[in-house]
Design a protein around this motif. Sequence first.
Motif: not given
Length: 650
Positions: A302-307, A275-278, A269-273
Amino acid sequence: MCPDGADESGIDGRSITMCGIVGVISRRAPSEIVEAVKAGVKVLAHRGPDDEGIETIDAGTEGWTTVFGHRRLAILDLSSAGHQPMRDVRTGDWMTYNGEVFNFHAIRSHLEAEGQRFHTGSDTEALLAGLGSHGLSAIEEWRGMFALGWWDSSERRLILVRDRLGIKPLYYHFDGESFVFASELRALIATGLVQRRLSRTAIESYLAYGSIEQPLTMLEGVYAVLPGHSLVFENGRISSEPYWEVRSQSIASGAIGQREADLKEEIAELLTEAVRLRLVSDVPVGVFLSGGIDSSAVVSLLRRATSGEIDSFSVCFSEQEFSERQYAEQIAQRFGTRQHTVVLTGDEVLRKLPRALASMDQPSVDGINAWVVSEAAASAGLKVALSGLGGDEVFAGYSFFKTIARDEWRRRQAQRLPRGLRNTAAAAVGAVSTGNRATKLKGLLRSDDLDEPSVRLHRRLFTSEQSDRLLVPSGFSLQHESDRELLSGWNARQLGNCVDADAINQASALELGGYMCNTLLRDTDTMSMAHSLEVRVPLIDHVLVERMLSVPGESKLRPDEPKWLLVDAVGDLPREIVDRPKRGFELPFKHWLLGPLREEVESSLLASRLGDVLRPGAVRALWDDFAEERVSWSRVWSLFTLDSWCRTNL
């Protein structure tokens, strides 16, 4: 980058900028101060060629005139909404700011709930308003990378602030008459308010580690604002205090096994957040992809954060033993990125070398790596790139983490030996081997370097004995002794913040405040900004760092799975990437120095202008040892980059 926003008419014209800052407080004539700032701002044009701002902040109060300067590169929108230096009309405060606080929307919302009103969509305005309302405690909420000068109008004082891990640089100098600060040493030099005198203490530090330890710089009397610190200049006095520090303490592993699933989920969760913030940007965000675990993990996240489309970027080499092309392309295919691969040869590096060396703000044994990657990424059209930098420091990825506890025990035992026995042991090592490792071990046994933690010994370039052979003897000035004490005090503070930690967490904390900050982050900022490219580093998000330093060190290591916690938290990296031998991004310098770069480097070293600093005979002997493969290429290269920096800047 500095994401800017609506203009004063309320039209949301979000813009993204990269920045360079400079400022002067001086008793000199106001016109002289403005000219000094103009000169400094001009040198920072590569950090922001699209806009320039110079403002007289405080005209001669109590004899001191304050002038701020700023350079801006607007990546998408060229509106004037985020023009800097920026003034808060409510408080009269001013700010010149470099960087980006990724959660500024949340910060702005909190301030609006307190009754604040905003005229732009700029993060600069939100941060300035927060400082005006809450002082330095406002920084507790910031997540990002930043370096700034804040004029506190109510107290009539200047406050410099640098982000927690030292991602963005900030330097200062005070001679009793003028206080000057800037994003780069070159800007300080350009103001004409800083004398170009080499710091002998800094050169000793450079020879020890291949980069200069903060807070020192190459120039005597010029210092770096420490990571996680605020520095106050008021009425001719300087004070510096930490608002955040890298800390680690002993934590029993206990029943870590039964909590493993929860820990992996929390780290994921911390890693996902992070990357998402950046991904806050008005332009596409690309990613550096070496094919190793860290960069592959960032690509997956990054791939999970954007399509959307993702541009991944790799630099590879014609020398196959250094090329990781197959791994990078495997990751690109797996996660559906648009891969850009640049293959470099020694001849191409030779052509690029003058521009790369000229881009160094301070000499570094590693700096060319960052320049090459950044130039190729910018050439491929990237403006913003994510990097896996920091993964080894945070997740205990370097090979020495596996043996650091044993290394510490051996160091302490060797430290207790009488000097005579250590000299005998060194002679025995020399009788058995004359290779690079043996030479380093001999030097350590004969020196006082064994007083240092083992992780610092792993980073040693030249031992103290070897440095003494290279350096011209000289009387120690008061400044030299003062700087030695300053550096020793900072290193002692860092060690004190983790002295009670287990060996692995202690090494992690010292790496974060040492090699990563002094070398990797400094090189990345300077060399990427030379190409107007911003690099964001999600693996050292400070919330993630704090959590990882609370995980027992022994729980971070597994015999057959490197950085298992990162790998398992990400969850979908191919085993071919995870299980392959670790290889950092390293240019084939040994091949190039004995091939296409040989004439350039050898002639430069043997005709060095550093005769008043380095002994020519010792430099010649070092080159001969390298040619005979008795010492590593990095020692020769370090002297070449040092000489090049001095020729360019002094």
